[in-house]
Design an enzyme around this catalytic site. Structure first.
Site, PDB file in Angstrom:
ATOM      1  N   HIS A   1       0.839  -1.199   0.000  1.00 50.50           N
ATOM      2  CA  HIS A   1       0.000   0.000   0.000  1.00 50.50           C
ATOM      3  C   HIS A   1       0.874   1.250   0.000  1.00 50.50           C
ATOM      4  CE1 HIS A   1      -4.212  -1.515   1.426  1.00 50.50           C
ATOM      5  NE2 HIS A   1      -3.685  -2.300   0.503  1.00 50.50           N
TER       6      HIS A   1
ATOM      7  N   TYR B   1      -9.240   5.600   7.619  1.00 55.84           N
ATOM      8  CA  TYR B   1      -9.422   5.915   9.046  1.00 55.84           C
ATOM      9  C   TYR B   1     -10.412   7.086   9.106  1.00 55.84           C
ATOM     10  CZ  TYR B   1      -5.001   3.394  10.048  1.00 55.84           C
ATOM     11  OH  TYR B   1      -3.999   2.445  10.173  1.00 55.84           O
TER      12      TYR B   1
ATOM     13  N   PRO C   1      -4.120   0.379  18.687  1.00 57.11           N
ATOM     14  CA  PRO C   1      -3.847  -0.070  17.313  1.00 57.11           C
ATOM     15  C   PRO C   1      -4.044   1.009  16.232  1.00 57.11           C
ATOM     16  CG  PRO C   1      -5.847  -1.065  18.166  1.00 57.11           C
ATOM     17  CD  PRO C   1      -5.217  -0.345  19.302  1.00 57.11           C
TER      18      PRO C   1
ATOM     19  N   LYS D   1       1.089  -0.058  15.065  1.00 52.35           N
ATOM     20  CA  LYS D   1       2.469  -0.163  15.531  1.00 52.35           C
ATOM     21  C   LYS D   1       2.764  -1.399  16.380  1.00 52.35           C
ATOM     22  CE  LYS D   1       3.702   3.005  13.260  1.00 52.35           C
ATOM     23  NZ  LYS D   1       4.265   2.415  12.064  1.00 52.35           N
TER      24      LYS D   1
ATOM     25  N   TYR E   1       4.025   6.458  10.137  1.00 51.24           N
ATOM     26  CA  TYR E   1       3.162   5.341   9.747  1.00 51.24           C
ATOM     27  C   TYR E   1       3.968   4.249   9.026  1.00 51.24           C
ATOM     28  CZ  TYR E   1      -1.145   2.922   8.444  1.00 51.24           C
ATOM     29  OH  TYR E   1      -2.151   1.975   8.320  1.00 51.24           O
TER      30      TYR E   1
HETATM   31  P1  FAS Z   1       1.500 -11.751  21.799  1.00 50.44           P
HETATM   32  O1  FAS Z   1       0.537 -11.358  22.882  1.00 50.44           O
HETATM   33  O2  FAS Z   1       1.038 -11.809  20.393  1.00 50.44           O
HETATM   34  O3  FAS Z   1       2.102 -13.204  22.106  1.00 50.44           O
HETATM   35  C1  FAS Z   1       2.450 -13.575  23.428  1.00 50.44           C
HETATM   36  C2  FAS Z   1       2.373 -15.084  23.517  1.00 50.44           C
HETATM   37  O4  FAS Z   1       2.804 -15.474  24.830  1.00 50.44           O
HETATM   38  C3  FAS Z   1       0.943 -15.617  23.353  1.00 50.44           C
HETATM   39  O5  FAS Z   1       0.925 -16.664  22.414  1.00 50.44           O
HETATM   40  C4  FAS Z   1       0.561 -16.095  24.746  1.00 50.44           C
HETATM   41  O6  FAS Z   1      -0.293 -17.206  24.725  1.00 50.44           O
HETATM   42  C5  FAS Z   1       1.918 -16.448  25.325  1.00 50.44           C
HETATM   43  N1  FAS Z   1       1.955 -16.406  26.800  1.00 50.44           N
HETATM   44  C6  FAS Z   1       1.354 -15.506  27.612  1.00 50.44           C
HETATM   45  N2  FAS Z   1       1.606 -15.800  28.901  1.00 50.44           N
HETATM   46  C7  FAS Z   1       2.382 -16.926  28.901  1.00 50.44           C
HETATM   47  C8  FAS Z   1       2.963 -17.725  29.913  1.00 50.44           C
HETATM   48  N3  FAS Z   1       2.793 -17.425  31.198  1.00 50.44           N
HETATM   49  N4  FAS Z   1       3.706 -18.812  29.547  1.00 50.44           N
HETATM   50  C9  FAS Z   1       3.900 -19.099  28.231  1.00 50.44           C
HETATM   51  N5  FAS Z   1       3.360 -18.396  27.216  1.00 50.44           N
HETATM   52  C10 FAS Z   1       2.613 -17.318  27.561  1.00 50.44           C
HETATM   53  N6  FAS Z   1      -1.404  -4.496  16.651  1.00 50.44           N
HETATM   54  C11 FAS Z   1      -1.486  -3.855  15.472  1.00 50.44           C
HETATM   55  O7  FAS Z   1      -0.457  -3.406  14.967  1.00 50.44           O
HETATM   56  N7  FAS Z   1      -2.712  -3.701  14.846  1.00 50.44           N
HETATM   57  C12 FAS Z   1      -3.868  -4.223  15.388  1.00 50.44           C
HETATM   58  O8  FAS Z   1      -4.954  -4.072  14.834  1.00 50.44           O
HETATM   59  C13 FAS Z   1      -3.819  -4.919  16.602  1.00 50.44           C
HETATM   60  N8  FAS Z   1      -4.951  -5.474  17.161  1.00 50.44           N
HETATM   61  C14 FAS Z   1      -4.858  -6.130  18.366  1.00 50.44           C
HETATM   62  C15 FAS Z   1      -5.996  -6.712  18.986  1.00 50.44           C
HETATM   63  C16 FAS Z   1      -5.888  -7.372  20.228  1.00 50.44           C
HETATM   64  C17 FAS Z   1      -7.113  -7.988  20.880  1.00 50.44           C
HETATM   65  C18 FAS Z   1      -4.635  -7.441  20.879  1.00 50.44           C
HETATM   66  C19 FAS Z   1      -4.505  -8.112  22.241  1.00 50.44           C
HETATM   67  C20 FAS Z   1      -3.502  -6.883  20.277  1.00 50.44           C
HETATM   68  C21 FAS Z   1      -3.611  -6.233  19.019  1.00 50.44           C
HETATM   69  N9  FAS Z   1      -2.493  -5.673  18.383  1.00 50.44           N
HETATM   70  C22 FAS Z   1      -2.554  -5.026  17.208  1.00 50.44           C
HETATM   71  C23 FAS Z   1      -1.215  -5.772  18.966  1.00 50.44           C
HETATM   72  C24 FAS Z   1      -0.691  -7.161  18.660  1.00 50.44           C
HETATM   73  O9  FAS Z   1      -0.660  -7.349  17.285  1.00 50.44           O
HETATM   74  C25 FAS Z   1       0.635  -7.274  19.346  1.00 50.44           C
HETATM   75  O10 FAS Z   1       1.418  -6.099  19.173  1.00 50.44           O
HETATM   76  C26 FAS Z   1       1.420  -8.475  18.928  1.00 50.44           C
HETATM   77  O11 FAS Z   1       0.606  -9.610  19.106  1.00 50.44           O
HETATM   78  C27 FAS Z   1       2.681  -8.523  19.785  1.00 50.44           C
HETATM   79  O12 FAS Z   1       3.238  -9.749  19.659  1.00 50.44           O
HETATM   80  P2  FAS Z   1       3.926 -10.469  20.928  1.00 50.44           P
HETATM   81  O13 FAS Z   1       4.776  -9.471  21.624  1.00 50.44           O
HETATM   82  O14 FAS Z   1       4.515 -11.719  20.378  1.00 50.44           O
HETATM   83  O15 FAS Z   1       2.750 -10.775  21.944  1.00 50.44           O
HETATM   84  C1  PHB Z   2      -6.056  -4.234  10.783  1.00 51.56           C
HETATM   85  O1  PHB Z   2      -6.141  -4.489   9.558  1.00 51.56           O
HETATM   86  O2  PHB Z   2      -6.383  -5.063  11.659  1.00 51.56           O
HETATM   87  C2  PHB Z   2      -5.536  -2.883  11.218  1.00 51.56           C
HETATM   88  C3  PHB Z   2      -4.978  -2.039  10.270  1.00 51.56           C
HETATM   89  C4  PHB Z   2      -4.488  -0.794  10.677  1.00 51.56           C
HETATM   90  C5  PHB Z   2      -4.583  -0.430  12.008  1.00 51.56           C
HETATM   91  C6  PHB Z   2      -5.138  -1.297  12.954  1.00 51.56           C
HETATM   92  C7  PHB Z   2      -5.626  -2.527  12.554  1.00 51.56           C
HETATM   93  O3  PHB Z   2      -4.115   0.791  12.402  1.00 51.56           O
END
Ligand code: FAS
Ligand code: PHB
Length: 390
Positions: free
Chosen positions: A72, A201, A293, A297, A385
């Site tokens: 994009h 957005y 989000p 980032k 961005y």
């Molecule tokens: P993660 O949370 O992905 O992974 C951590 C892992 O550790 C998980 O698999 C968990 O099960 C495991 N774990 C936890 N406790 C443990 C323990 N005690 N023992 C062993 N394992 C354990 N980011 C964006 O950029 N755009 C978005 O739209 C966006 N939407 C999101 C929506 C939600 C609901 C959430 C929660 C996050 C969102 N994020 C988004 C942010 C997300 O993408 C994170 O930045 C990304 O998953 C980070 O990756 P990790 O640091 O690997 O953490």
């Molecule tokens: C998504 O596609 O899930 C998404 C994209 C951009 C954002 C947040 C979420 O800033």
């Protein structure tokens, strides 16, 4: 059992670090509390910075991303019933982002891990880091009714916001900074073509909305809802009606609707823990920081933490040099805080705040108006961005 690095968590941070370490010949074990299926069932991020995409290439798992990901060159901000394009490529000297879901990134990394033969333990219960302030740390966990212990040189806490690693640090050794937002994002996934070829957005008096996608046939949409909203109260029909009310009329009329295949509410918060190193325990990704989000980032910050941490481990093991490990926390936090600022700014500019009042709405509008009258202001947005330099 003994290994060089124990990684707690099999999300993007843990898997990417594990893949890079394995490829560099540095022995590591991943311990994950959930099943593989559960990890893959989580619907999260959608936008990759080029730096993140290049790390997946470097890890040897970027082929499908390059084939199926959607490059994009820009995105739209919608306000005052109109869409205004942010020309990322033109404003940043050719940089762009790649739209490719976090679920696919996780899938590709898991496939790479499996092909490498490196050890991952899923459904590891009660994972606990021990003695990370000493020279001989270890990690214990429960599996199949037995307690297992792994001795190691280092522990990488990649276990997300609710993980055990940050909780294992004594309160007097860590400082946290937090801002929670008075709203959440209700998101759906539907197998319908996206309403536009790029992300939109929207800032609207009824609340924020985001039109994103996973492919040219699968859309990802969000609307801002109250922080305590119940997803059960949102039928598909109610969602489609609401998001179309928040978009310019032509866009709303062009939207294809259909049955949701996933619907959930994510809370929004800004959070940073300092430092990110505690002796031989290093935090990376959501274990150390959370961003709303709005700036896309979260996943990308996890990747930049892994960039710095992997480079430091490689330098330690292959060049017998520990300056990278000593510099990790300050280096990662410098980039984290800039992403926190941008994500807070995007969230503050695009959402309706219950207490913002008429003055606050005027300031928000002036901010948006100024963006599209100043190349300098729009360049600030664009360069954040696409991702600040690593
Ligand atoms: P993660 O949370 O992905 O992974 C951590 C892992 O550790 C998980 O698999 C968990 O099960 C495991 N774990 C936890 N406790 C443990 C323990 N005690 N023992 C062993 N394992 C354990 N980011 C964006 O950029 N755009 C978005 O739209 C966006 N939407 C999101 C929506 C939600 C609901 C959430 C929660 C996050 C969102 N994020 C988004 C942010 C997300 O993408 C994170 O930045 C990304 O998953 C980070 O990756 P990790 O640091 O690997 O953490
Ligand atoms: C998504 O596609 O899930 C998404 C994209 C951009 C954002 C947040 C979420 O800033």
């Amino acid at each position: 059992m003994r290994t060089q690095v124990v990684i707690i968590g099999s999300g993007p941070a843990g898997l990417l670090l594990g893949q890079l370490l394995t490829n560099a010949g540095i022995d590591n074990v991943i311990l994950e509390r959930s099943s593989k299926t559960h990890v893959l069932s989580r619907i999260r991020a959608g936008v990759l910075e080029e730096g993140t995409a290049q790390m997946l290439d470097e890890a040897g798992v970027g082929a499908r991303m390059r084939q199926e990901g959607l490059p994009h060159d820009g995105f739209d901000l919608a306000f005052d019933h109109r869409r205004h394009r942010v020309d990322l490529r033109g404003l940043t000297g050719g940089k762009r982002v790649l739209v490719y879901g976090q679920t696919e990134v996780t899938h590709d990394l898991m496939d790479g891990r499996e092909a490498s033969g490196a050890i991952s333990v899923y459904e590891a219960r009660d994972v606990q880091p021990h003695d990370f302030n000493a020279a001989n740390p270890s990690v214990t966990y429960e599996k199949d009714g037995q307690t297992h212990r792994i001795d190691c040189d280092f522990i990488a806490g990649c276990d997300g916001f609710h993980g055990v690693s940050r909780q294992a640090v004594p309160n007097n050794a860590i400082e946290t900074f937090e801002r929670t937002y008075p709203f959440g994002w209700l998101g759906i996934i539907a197998d319908v073509p996206p309403v536009g070829s790029e992300l939109i957005y929207a800032n609207h008096p009824r609340g924020f909305a985001l039109c994103s996608m996973r492919s040219t046939t699968r859309s990802r949409y969000y609307v801002q809802v109250a922080a305590d909203e119940n997803v059960e109260k949102w039928s598909d029909e109610r969602f489609w009606d609401e998001i179309r009310l928040r978009l310019p009329r032509q866009t709303a009329e062009a939207m294809t609707t259909g049955p949701s295949i996933e619907k959930s509410i994510a809370p929004l918060r800004s959070f940073v823990a300092e430092p990110m190193r505690f002796g031989r325990l290093f935090l990376a990704g959501d274990a150390a920081h959370i961003v709303p989000p709005t700036g896309a980032k979260g996943l990308n910050l996890a990747a930049s933490d892994v960039r710095y941490l992997f480079d430091a481990f490689r330098e330690y093991y292959l060049e017998n040099e520990s300056s990278g490990l000593d510099a990790y926390s300050a280096k990662a936090l410098a980039r984290v805080w800039k992403a926190e600022r941008f994500s807070w700014w995007m969230t503050s500019t695009m959402h309706r705040f219950p207490d913002q009042g008429a003055f606050g709405q005027k300031i928000q509008h002036a901010e948006l108006d100024y963006l599209f009258q100043s190349r300098a202001a729009l360049t600030m947005l664009a360069e954040n961005y696409v991702g600040l330099p690593l």
